[in-house]
Design an enzyme around this catalytic site. Structure first.
Site, PDB file in Angstrom:
ATOM      1  N   ASP A  70      -1.034  -6.153  -0.272  1.00  0.00           N
ATOM      2  CA  ASP A  70      -1.382  -5.626   0.870  1.00  0.00           C
ATOM      3  C   ASP A  70      -3.124  -5.439   1.023  1.00  0.00           C
ATOM      4  O   ASP A  70      -3.652  -4.835   0.002  1.00  0.00           O
ATOM      5  CB  ASP A  70      -1.033  -4.140   1.114  1.00  0.00           C
ATOM      6  CG  ASP A  70       0.324  -4.287   1.975  1.00  0.00           C
ATOM      7  OD1 ASP A  70       0.672  -5.167   2.625  1.00  0.00           O
ATOM      8  OD2 ASP A  70       1.263  -3.173   1.873  1.00  0.00           O
TER       9      ASP A  70
ATOM     10  N   GLU B  61       8.571  -4.293  11.576  1.00  0.00           N
ATOM     11  CA  GLU B  61       8.934  -2.993  10.992  1.00  0.00           C
ATOM     12  C   GLU B  61       9.301  -2.333  12.140  1.00  0.00           C
ATOM     13  O   GLU B  61       8.690  -1.972  13.187  1.00  0.00           O
ATOM     14  CB  GLU B  61       7.871  -2.273  10.202  1.00  0.00           C
ATOM     15  CG  GLU B  61       8.370  -1.011   9.695  1.00  0.00           C
ATOM     16  CD  GLU B  61       7.511  -0.392   8.590  1.00  0.00           C
ATOM     17  OE1 GLU B  61       7.703   0.678   8.126  1.00  0.00           O
ATOM     18  OE2 GLU B  61       6.427  -1.189   8.100  1.00  0.00           O
TER      19      GLU B  61
ATOM     20  N   LYS C 204      -1.526  -9.486   2.785  1.00  0.00           N
ATOM     21  CA  LYS C 204      -0.881  -8.902   4.049  1.00  0.00           C
ATOM     22  C   LYS C 204      -1.563  -8.021   4.647  1.00  0.00           C
ATOM     23  O   LYS C 204      -2.336  -7.333   3.897  1.00  0.00           O
ATOM     24  CB  LYS C 204       0.661  -8.246   3.899  1.00  0.00           C
ATOM     25  CG  LYS C 204       1.117  -7.694   4.940  1.00  0.00           C
ATOM     26  CD  LYS C 204       2.886  -7.343   4.830  1.00  0.00           C
ATOM     27  CE  LYS C 204       3.024  -5.852   3.988  1.00  0.00           C
ATOM     28  NZ  LYS C 204       2.219  -4.868   4.887  1.00  0.00           N
TER      29      LYS C 204
ATOM     30  N   ASP D  70       1.090  -1.026   0.036  1.00  0.00           N
ATOM     31  CA  ASP D  70      -0.060   0.155   0.108  1.00  0.00           C
ATOM     32  C   ASP D  70       0.930   1.285  -0.143  1.00  0.00           C
ATOM     33  O   ASP D  70       0.442   2.454  -0.294  1.00  0.00           O
ATOM     34  CB  ASP D  70      -0.990  -0.040   1.190  1.00  0.00           C
ATOM     35  CG  ASP D  70      -0.445  -0.145   2.558  1.00  0.00           C
ATOM     36  OD1 ASP D  70       0.934  -0.186   2.720  1.00  0.00           O
ATOM     37  OD2 ASP D  70      -0.990  -0.508   3.517  1.00  0.00           O
ATOM     38  N   SER D  71       2.281   1.037   0.142  1.00  0.00           N
ATOM     39  CA  SER D  71       3.019   2.143  -0.059  1.00  0.00           C
ATOM     40  C   SER D  71       2.940   2.755  -1.221  1.00  0.00           C
ATOM     41  O   SER D  71       3.600   4.019  -1.751  1.00  0.00           O
ATOM     42  CB  SER D  71       4.501   1.784   0.176  1.00  0.00           C
ATOM     43  OG  SER D  71       4.878   0.579  -0.458  1.00  0.00           O
TER      44      SER D  71
ATOM     45  N   GLU E 270      -1.860  -5.452   8.580  1.00  0.00           N
ATOM     46  CA  GLU E 270      -1.164  -4.944   9.844  1.00  0.00           C
ATOM     47  C   GLU E 270      -1.998  -5.037  11.038  1.00  0.00           C
ATOM     48  O   GLU E 270      -3.154  -5.361  11.107  1.00  0.00           O
ATOM     49  CB  GLU E 270      -1.033  -3.498   9.649  1.00  0.00           C
ATOM     50  CG  GLU E 270      -0.286  -3.079   8.362  1.00  0.00           C
ATOM     51  CD  GLU E 270      -0.060  -1.692   8.290  1.00  0.00           C
ATOM     52  OE1 GLU E 270       0.651  -1.273   6.985  1.00  0.00           O
ATOM     53  OE2 GLU E 270      -0.424  -0.615   9.053  1.00  0.00           O
TER      54      GLU E 270
END
Length: 275
Positions: free
Chosen positions: A88, A186, A118, A49-50, A120
């Site tokens: 993501d 991270e 993925k 998502d970056s 978070e």
């Protein structure tokens, strides 16, 4: 020897089985050409998502949408033949509960061909991870600094220092026990990342963590020097393609203004006369 070299295109089960083995090589990609460049060298390619920041110029990852993730996932898939693709789940696509997470994860996998998603979060996301895995959705976890929670974390700060270390330990353990095949760590202290890597049964993928993690990941635009808005401490630039591109574009602009481009070899003459 890497997973890619020994088994061809790895599966989530292959990645899980690489715990304690040769380090896993992971990079992000967002376009077909870049996917083709990283594919021969990586075990995992993440459509992160970056992309909201490095491709679309948005202020954070919070602005990534499902439509963006699907579009870029499809593009990356067309450039891969060896690496496993993970996509993501963007902010707001899974936090409501396991059912919402499954709908969106199933869409990502169906429309992009991703092998896994993925998400978070730690202990509070363990139920969702277990729900997805039980329904055929492989999940990569992500704990420590979770960029989608940047507003509640108070910025992009190191996580897990001092008494806060126990929270990160619990988060990593909860996600692993819930069935994640790997866990991204991270921006956590080196010693804590080493401890977690030794403690959990699935591979850890470090980004600003420790060389002793089971693998490493970087944003490809960061390590190539293409994204220059800011540079996290954990980023090593292996090239400075942004500066090289600037030089090339400046040279082109100068030649256009001087009328030296296009040169004779770049233009077309009249058709030869017919005899």
């Amino acid at each position: 020897m890497s997973v890619t070299a020994t088994t061809g295109r790895p599966t989530p089960l292959d990645i899980r089985g690489q715990k304690g083995g040769a380090p896993l090589v992971c990079l992000t990609a967002y376009t077909t050409p870049v996917a083709g460049l990283v594919d021969p060298h990586c075990d995992i390619v993440l459509v992160g998502d970056s992309l909201a920041m490095v491709v679309h110029g948005l202020p954070s990852t919070l602005q990534a949408t499902m439509e963006m993730m699907v579009l870029h996932g499809q593009a990356v898939a067309r450039g891969l033949s060896k690496a496993m693709m993970v996509v993501d789940l963007p902010f707001g696509a899974y936090e409501e509960g396991p059912e919402q997470a499954f709908r969106n994860a199933a869409r990502l996998m169906r429309e992009t061909g991703a092998a896994a998603v993925k998400l978070e979060g730690g202990t509070h996301m363990a139920e969702t991870v277990a729900f997805l895995v039980a329904r055929g959705v492989p999940v990569m976890g992500h704990v420590g600094l979770t960029p989608q929670a940047v507003n509640t974390l108070g910025g992009y700060k190191v996580q897990g220092r001092g008494p806060d270390a126990e929270r990160i330990r619990e988060d990593a353990a909860a996600v692993a026990e819930a069935g994640a095949f790997a866990v991204v760590l991270e921006k956590v202290p080196d010693a804590l990342a080493r401890e977690i890597t030794a403690a959990i049964s699935v591979p850890t993928i470090g980004i600003g963590a420790s060389p002793d993690c089971d693998g490493q990941i970087l944003v490809v635009d960061d390590m190539l020097g293409l994204f220059t808005e800011f540079r996290p401490k954990f980023v090593k630039r292996y090239a400075d393609l942004g500066a090289e591109a600037d030089r090339a574009i400046a040279a082109y602009a100068a030649e256009v203004r001087a009328r030296t481009f296009p040169a004779p070899e770049h233009v077309f003459g009249e058709e030869p006369a017919q005899s």
